[in-house]
Design a protein around this motif. Sequence first.
Motif, short mmCIF file in Angstrom:
data_model
loop_
_atom_site.label_atom_id
_atom_site.label_comp_id
_atom_site.label_asym_id
_atom_site.label_seq_id
_atom_site.Cartn_x
_atom_site.Cartn_y
_atom_site.Cartn_z
N HIS A 7 44.22 39.12 47.01
CA HIS A 7 45.04 40.04 47.82
C HIS A 7 45.88 40.63 46.93
N ALA A 9 50.07 41.89 47.40
CA ALA A 9 51.32 41.42 48.24
C ALA A 9 52.09 42.69 48.05
N GLU A 54 48.91 41.12 51.85
CA GLU A 54 50.04 40.26 52.29
C GLU A 54 51.44 40.89 52.41
N HIS A 79 52.97 41.81 43.89
CA HIS A 79 52.13 41.05 43.01
C HIS A 79 50.56 41.24 43.34
N GLU A 130 49.18 36.86 40.21
CA GLU A 130 49.07 35.49 40.57
C GLU A 130 47.69 35.02 40.42
CO CO Z 1 50.28 35.97 46.63
#
Ligand code: CO
Length: 134
Positions: A7, A9, A54, A79, A130
Amino acid sequence: MIGRLNHVAIAVPDLEAASAQYSETLGAKVGAPQPEPDHGVTVVFIELPNTKIELLHPLGEDSPINGFLEKNPSGGIHHICYEVDDILAARDRLQAAGARVLGSGEPKIGAHGKPVLFLHPKDFTGTLVELEQA
Ligand code: CO
């Protein structure tokens, strides 16, 4: 070592407005807000055909994204998350290469119920990374 992009973010100052923009203006599949008190954020998941977005909004006064939104009042990419097969092996390899893992260095359970780690943005071209065990 890294696999799929899990993802991206994006920290947003107005979760409702950002959700509406993704669902109505961009025509994406947008989920309901999910409070994540352990992480100090409320998250909205957006499903794209090949990855997820996200939207992150602060939850509580000690939210880890408060500082980011102070510096970026209209929001911004916070991130990116890459999948790895073995998060401890990935951590050990990165630390051996001199990369800094944030926090205690032990994986935490992330927003998807899987172990995650964050890597220092200064070690990765200014981007908070991440890692999530897929
Ligand atoms: Co994340």
